[in-house]
Design an enzyme around this catalytic site. Sequence first.
Site, PDB file in Angstrom:
ATOM      1  CG  ASN A  44      -0.406  -0.236   2.524  1.00  0.00           C
ATOM      2  OD1 ASN A  44       0.621  -0.888   2.665  1.00  0.00           O
ATOM      3  ND2 ASN A  44      -1.065   0.297   3.543  1.00  0.00           N
ATOM      4  CD  GLU A  46      -1.618   4.707   4.513  1.00  0.00           C
ATOM      5  OE1 GLU A  46      -1.185   5.596   5.284  1.00  0.00           O
ATOM      6  OE2 GLU A  46      -2.300   3.734   4.892  1.00  0.00           O
ATOM      7  CB  CYS A  55      -5.205  -1.436  -2.036  1.00  0.00           C
ATOM      8  SG  CYS A  55      -6.565  -0.728  -1.128  1.00  0.00           S
ATOM      9  CD  GLU A  57      -5.079  -6.051  -1.500  1.00  0.00           C
ATOM     10  OE1 GLU A  57      -4.622  -4.881  -1.465  1.00  0.00           O
ATOM     11  OE2 GLU A  57      -5.792  -6.518  -0.606  1.00  0.00           O
ATOM     12  CB  CYS A  93     -10.792  -3.132   0.101  1.00  0.00           C
ATOM     13  SG  CYS A  93     -10.102  -2.435  -1.414  1.00  0.00           S
TER      14      CYS A  93
END
Length: 131
Positions: A44, A46, A55, A57, A93
């Site tokens: 991830n 940010e 994210c 993934e 998610c």
Amino acid sequence: MSFDRNTLMRAAEEARQNAYAPYSGFAVGAALLSEDGRIFGGCNVENASYSLTCCAERGAVMQAVASGATRFCAVAIVGAPIGEDTDAPCYPCGACLQVLSEFCDPETPVCLTGGDVTLHDLMPNAFNLGR
Ligand code: THU
């Protein structure tokens, strides 16, 4: 399709070490095994403008596709607060599930801490254009 689960989980753990998560303090790593045998990691990333966070993934998927890999036979995901062990499963998610669904079969294993599931278990009905 058999694969080396330990290797894929280790790749996710390694990618997690590079997580940039100063705002949430939650580090995630993901690894994808492509059908041609390559492994792509993601973490991830940010941003001060929080909603721009990417994210782990999806980072892995972008890296893989940019390298010419568009079909994956296994996914591994690990996540936990920075500095803590990844003892509990870190589920992807919904947005990442939708993106993974584009490049994986429903039966594709998703390896999580503590056990594996399939993509279908997590997202039985991904959005599609009906054609
Ligand atoms: N995160 C992921 O990397 N993957 C997911 O599937 C869910 C959440 C990240 C985003 C953010 O940096 C942190 O976890 C806390 O939400």
